[in-house]
Design a protein around this motif. Structure first.
Motif, PDB file in Angstrom:
ATOM      1  N   ALA A   6     -22.340  59.195  59.738  1.00 40.41           N
ATOM      2  CA  ALA A   6     -22.323  60.471  59.175  1.00 40.41           C
ATOM      3  C   ALA A   6     -23.896  60.886  59.457  1.00 40.41           C
ATOM      4  CB  ALA A   6     -22.007  60.326  57.649  1.00 40.41           C
ATOM      5  N   SER A   7     -24.002  62.119  59.490  1.00 35.51           N
ATOM      6  CA  SER A   7     -25.426  62.615  59.649  1.00 35.51           C
ATOM      7  C   SER A   7     -26.034  62.887  57.896  1.00 35.51           C
ATOM      8  CB  SER A   7     -25.493  64.009  60.179  1.00 35.51           C
ATOM      9  OG  SER A   7     -24.831  64.838  59.539  1.00 35.51           O
ATOM     10  N   VAL A   8     -27.243  63.035  57.851  1.00 33.50           N
ATOM     11  CA  VAL A   8     -27.957  63.144  56.770  1.00 33.50           C
ATOM     12  C   VAL A   8     -27.325  64.218  55.838  1.00 33.50           C
ATOM     13  CG1 VAL A   8     -29.774  63.476  55.314  1.00 33.50           C
ATOM     14  CG2 VAL A   8     -29.879  61.826  57.349  1.00 33.50           C
ATOM     15  N   PRO A   9     -27.249  65.644  56.646  1.00 30.01           N
ATOM     16  CA  PRO A   9     -26.594  66.609  55.941  1.00 30.01           C
ATOM     17  C   PRO A   9     -25.162  66.420  55.395  1.00 30.01           C
ATOM     18  CG  PRO A   9     -27.910  67.484  57.795  1.00 30.01           C
ATOM     19  CD  PRO A   9     -27.739  65.871  57.735  1.00 30.01           C
ATOM     20  N   GLN A  10     -24.344  65.630  56.421  1.00 32.00           N
ATOM     21  CA  GLN A  10     -23.004  65.461  55.977  1.00 32.00           C
ATOM     22  C   GLN A  10     -22.905  64.385  54.692  1.00 32.00           C
ATOM     23  OE1 GLN A  10     -21.791  63.911  59.928  1.00 32.00           O
ATOM     24  NE2 GLN A  10     -20.760  65.860  60.296  1.00 32.00           N
ATOM     25  N   THR A  11     -23.897  63.480  54.745  1.00 27.89           N
ATOM     26  CA  THR A  11     -23.791  62.583  53.655  1.00 27.89           C
ATOM     27  C   THR A  11     -24.419  63.346  52.423  1.00 27.89           C
ATOM     28  OG1 THR A  11     -24.531  60.805  55.164  1.00 27.89           O
ATOM     29  CG2 THR A  11     -24.870  60.422  52.737  1.00 27.89           C
ATOM     30  N   VAL A  12     -25.040  64.326  52.303  1.00 33.33           N
ATOM     31  CA  VAL A  12     -25.619  64.886  51.237  1.00 33.33           C
ATOM     32  C   VAL A  12     -24.308  65.736  50.796  1.00 33.33           C
ATOM     33  CG1 VAL A  12     -26.857  66.846  50.525  1.00 33.33           C
ATOM     34  CG2 VAL A  12     -28.028  65.238  52.005  1.00 33.33           C
ATOM     35  N   VAL A  13     -23.651  66.319  51.704  1.00 28.31           N
ATOM     36  CA  VAL A  13     -22.510  67.158  51.104  1.00 28.31           C
ATOM     37  C   VAL A  13     -21.273  66.389  50.599  1.00 28.31           C
ATOM     38  CG1 VAL A  13     -20.595  68.529  52.215  1.00 28.31           C
ATOM     39  CG2 VAL A  13     -22.776  69.127  52.836  1.00 28.31           C
ATOM     40  N   ALA A  14     -21.092  65.318  51.210  1.00 24.50           N
ATOM     41  CA  ALA A  14     -20.065  64.051  50.662  1.00 24.50           C
ATOM     42  C   ALA A  14     -20.513  63.962  49.141  1.00 24.50           C
ATOM     43  CB  ALA A  14     -20.061  62.986  51.485  1.00 24.50           C
ATOM     44  N   THR A  15     -22.000  63.662  49.108  1.00 22.47           N
ATOM     45  CA  THR A  15     -22.387  63.454  47.774  1.00 22.47           C
ATOM     46  C   THR A  15     -22.185  64.274  46.497  1.00 22.47           C
ATOM     47  OG1 THR A  15     -23.925  61.594  48.928  1.00 22.47           O
ATOM     48  CG2 THR A  15     -24.452  62.259  46.442  1.00 22.47           C
ATOM     49  N   VAL A  16     -22.416  65.583  47.217  1.00 20.93           N
ATOM     50  CA  VAL A  16     -22.310  66.729  46.240  1.00 20.93           C
ATOM     51  C   VAL A  16     -20.825  67.164  45.892  1.00 20.93           C
ATOM     52  CG1 VAL A  16     -22.490  69.185  45.999  1.00 20.93           C
ATOM     53  CG2 VAL A  16     -24.598  67.855  46.926  1.00 20.93           C
ATOM     54  N   VAL A  17     -20.073  66.615  46.752  1.00 22.61           N
ATOM     55  CA  VAL A  17     -18.535  66.844  46.388  1.00 22.61           C
ATOM     56  C   VAL A  17     -17.869  65.734  45.404  1.00 22.61           C
ATOM     57  CG1 VAL A  17     -16.351  66.752  47.418  1.00 22.61           C
ATOM     58  CG2 VAL A  17     -18.006  68.068  48.594  1.00 22.61           C
ATOM     59  N   ALA A  18     -18.616  64.626  45.690  1.00 20.89           N
ATOM     60  CA  ALA A  18     -18.335  63.676  44.853  1.00 20.89           C
ATOM     61  C   ALA A  18     -18.597  63.503  43.565  1.00 20.89           C
ATOM     62  CB  ALA A  18     -18.621  62.172  45.620  1.00 20.89           C
ATOM     63  N   PHE A  19     -19.889  64.175  43.304  1.00 19.44           N
ATOM     64  CA  PHE A  19     -20.433  64.690  41.927  1.00 19.44           C
ATOM     65  C   PHE A  19     -19.591  65.580  41.241  1.00 19.44           C
ATOM     66  CE2 PHE A  19     -22.657  68.194  39.650  1.00 19.44           C
ATOM     67  CZ  PHE A  19     -23.209  67.301  38.674  1.00 19.44           C
ATOM     68  N   ALA A  20     -19.143  66.694  42.049  1.00 20.52           N
ATOM     69  CA  ALA A  20     -18.412  67.668  41.338  1.00 20.52           C
ATOM     70  C   ALA A  20     -17.089  67.385  40.816  1.00 20.52           C
ATOM     71  CB  ALA A  20     -18.227  69.014  42.195  1.00 20.52           C
ATOM     72  N   VAL A  21     -16.406  66.413  41.641  1.00 21.22           N
ATOM     73  CA  VAL A  21     -15.067  65.854  41.085  1.00 21.22           C
ATOM     74  C   VAL A  21     -15.271  64.853  40.108  1.00 21.22           C
ATOM     75  CG1 VAL A  21     -13.028  64.574  42.159  1.00 21.22           C
ATOM     76  CG2 VAL A  21     -14.130  66.771  43.445  1.00 21.22           C
TER      77      VAL A  21
END
Length: 276
Positions: free
Chosen positions: A218-233
């Motif tokens: 995973a690229s850094v931006p993709q990891t950031v997106v996954a982390t944000v999604v994980a936070f919301a859910v």
């Protein structure tokens, strides 16, 4: 890793982090079954920062009081008599086992312990432990002791193995020592904060440099997106789980774990899925 994969794995992390079903096992299983490869231990650790941030925000008042009383207690005898001062120390003490074992076995965590046979078997074995603890729980106490802290701390350390579940291990130990479900769940959430943030921050360099335990990076931006999604859910799941455990047993999660483990064993035995 594609952006779609990053979002899916973020959702999986958010849905499973606080349930006693093992989020790391689900990230491992979903990434292998759906995407044909392992997202890696470091990616998993980093996106857990999102769900743990949800815990920090949800329990912000409790955490602030724990920290303020703990700091005051370092200099004030009266503050040391407050229950929050003792609880703050319990969180610190309970976090030590996973910190020490995580450093000692970091190579195995990123390699051999990610074998899907281990994940499948551990899912089922620890489902039995959770079932026994849930069915025999006395639910006698709502305050922790040092013994409870050590039991739940060492149980949390077992979650370094995908399939154990951090919340599942700590809740099993909490019920086994006689704690009521809701205080055991709250302490489980608080106990996870130092270990998850520590593991996530420790793993960030792997994402930047390339995760050696993941076969589709995973690229850094993709990891950031996954982390944000994980936070919301994850934020939604925290509130739901606390309401659920106040009125229900954990048996639905026991049967779910057994089902997932059994299906995974079948897929591995027939060669549909590779264990490594």
């Amino acid at each position: 890793m594609t952006w779609f994969q990053a979002v899916v794995l973020g959702i999986v992390q958010g849905l499973t982090e606080f349930l006693p079903v093992s989020s790391s096992a689900h990230i491992r299983i979903v990434s292998e079954l759906w995407f044909g490869d392992d997202a890696g231990a470091s990616f998993t650790a980093v996106i857990q920062l999102g769900t743990e941030l949800a815990v920090v925000i949800y329990f912000a008042k409790d955490i602030w009081r724990l920290l303020s009383v703990w700091f005051r207690g370092l200099f004030s005898a009266s503050a040391r008599r407050e229950p929050e001062y003792r609880l703050a120390w319990y969180v610190i003490i309970g976090s030590l086992p996973i910190a020490v074992l995580g450093v000692l076995f970091q190579d195995q965590i990123k390699s051999s312990l990610r074998n899907l046979w281990i994940t499948a078997i551990v899912l089922m074995v620890f489902a039995v432990f959770l079932a026994v603890a849930d069915e025999t729980a006395k639910l006698a106490r709502d305050r922790l002791t040092l013994r409870d802290t050590l039991a739940m701390g060492f149980a949390q350390a077992l979650a370094l193995i995908p399939g154990v579940s951090r919340s599942g291990g700590t809740l099993t130990a909490g019920l086994a020592v006689g704690l009521q479900r809701e205080p055991a769940t709250r302490y489980s959430f608080l106990l996870a904060i130092p270990s998850v943030f520590g593991a996530g921050l420790f793993s960030i360099p792997d994402i930047v440099e390339g995760d050696p335990s993941g076969r589709f990076e995973a690229s850094v931006p993709q990891t950031v997106v996954a982390t944000v999604v994980a936070f919301a859910v994850g934020y939604a799941c925290v509130a739901w789980l606390l309401r659920y455990v106040s009125k229900h047993s954990f048996m639905v999660f026991v049967w779910y774990r057994i089902a997932v483990g059994a299906v995974l064993c079948g897929l591995l035995a027939t060669g549909v899925v590779s264990p490594t």
